[in-house]
Design an enzyme around this catalytic site. Structure first.
Site, short mmCIF file in Angstrom:
data_model
loop_
_atom_site.label_atom_id
_atom_site.label_comp_id
_atom_site.label_asym_id
_atom_site.label_seq_id
_atom_site.Cartn_x
_atom_site.Cartn_y
_atom_site.Cartn_z
N CYS A 82 0.80 -1.23 0.00
CA CYS A 82 0.00 0.00 0.00
C CYS A 82 0.84 1.28 0.00
O CYS A 82 0.52 2.23 -0.72
CB CYS A 82 -0.98 0.00 1.17
SG CYS A 82 -0.21 -0.03 2.81
N HIS A 134 -2.13 1.06 7.21
CA HIS A 134 -2.58 0.99 5.82
C HIS A 134 -2.85 2.41 5.31
O HIS A 134 -3.22 3.30 6.07
CB HIS A 134 -3.86 0.15 5.73
CG HIS A 134 -4.27 -0.17 4.34
ND1 HIS A 134 -3.48 -0.92 3.48
CD2 HIS A 134 -5.39 0.14 3.64
CE1 HIS A 134 -4.12 -1.04 2.32
NE2 HIS A 134 -5.27 -0.41 2.40
N HIS A 146 -6.12 1.59 -3.40
CA HIS A 146 -5.10 1.11 -2.47
C HIS A 146 -4.66 -0.29 -2.88
O HIS A 146 -5.27 -0.93 -3.72
CB HIS A 146 -5.63 1.10 -1.04
CG HIS A 146 -6.80 0.20 -0.82
ND1 HIS A 146 -6.79 -0.86 0.04
CD2 HIS A 146 -8.04 0.21 -1.37
CE1 HIS A 146 -7.97 -1.46 0.03
NE2 HIS A 146 -8.74 -0.83 -0.82
#
Length: 184
Positions: A82, A134, A146
């Site tokens: 990510c 994240h 993402h």
């Protein structure tokens, strides 16, 4: 391969439409504008409102990466995580160098609540952790791109129960950080 063919076909159609539209009125030209057509296409494919797709370069970049598998520490089309995906977007689309780790990137932003997010802003999550784990890029209409650890590069909705539960904050790169990066 199919995505690239479809995208090339779209660009070709946009070009043909633009040529035909040159003889029409200004209002008709606006409808046939290749950027406008590309925005409409990306809006449909990615599930984002047309008025939210102002940065065609951003949507093209994301579209080319959709389906890339997730790989922790990866930063290529064979696998990406990510933060590397986010870093690549900022490098290629916004010509801005950001840090590599989601927690470090958070130190570069002005935190924002969900309702103040704009296209290109960052979204941060604390997934089963007390620290940020994240990151993604906000697209508009509560959608964000993402690299998901289970599905690879995808577009998700902040209102999905999973992401809603773990959403921490949004963020916009601080102007001072941008200026520091340019001077280096």
């Amino acid at each position: 391969m199919i995505k690239k063919f479809l995208f090339s076909t779209l660009i070709g159609l946009c070009s043909l439409t633009a040529l035909n539209a040159q003889t029409k009125t200004k209002e008709t030209n606006k409808l046939a504008d290749p950027d406008n057509l590309a925005s409409q296409y990306f809006s449909q494919v990615m599930g984002v409102a047309v008025d939210a797709t102002s940065n065609v370069k951003l949507y093209k970049f994301i579209y080319e990466w959709i389906g890339t598998p997730y790989r922790f520490g990866g930063n290529t089309e064979k696998g990406i995580d990510c933060s590397a995906f986010t870093k690549a977007i900022y490098d290629k689309v916004f010509n801005t160098t950001i840090l590599r780790n989601s927690r470090d990137i958070f130190s570069m932003v002005d935190p924002l609540p969900k309702d103040e997010l704009k296209e290109g802003d960052l979204v941060f999550f604390k997934i089963k952790s007390r620290s940020i784990t994240h990151i993604g890029i906000y697209l508009g209409d509560n959608r964000f791109a993402h690299a998901s650890s289970s599905r690879g590069v995808v577009i998700s909705n902040l209102n999905e129960p999973y992401y809603s539960r773990y959403f921490y904050k949004g963020g916009r790169i601080l102007d001072g950080v941008k200026e520091d990066l340019i001077q280096e």
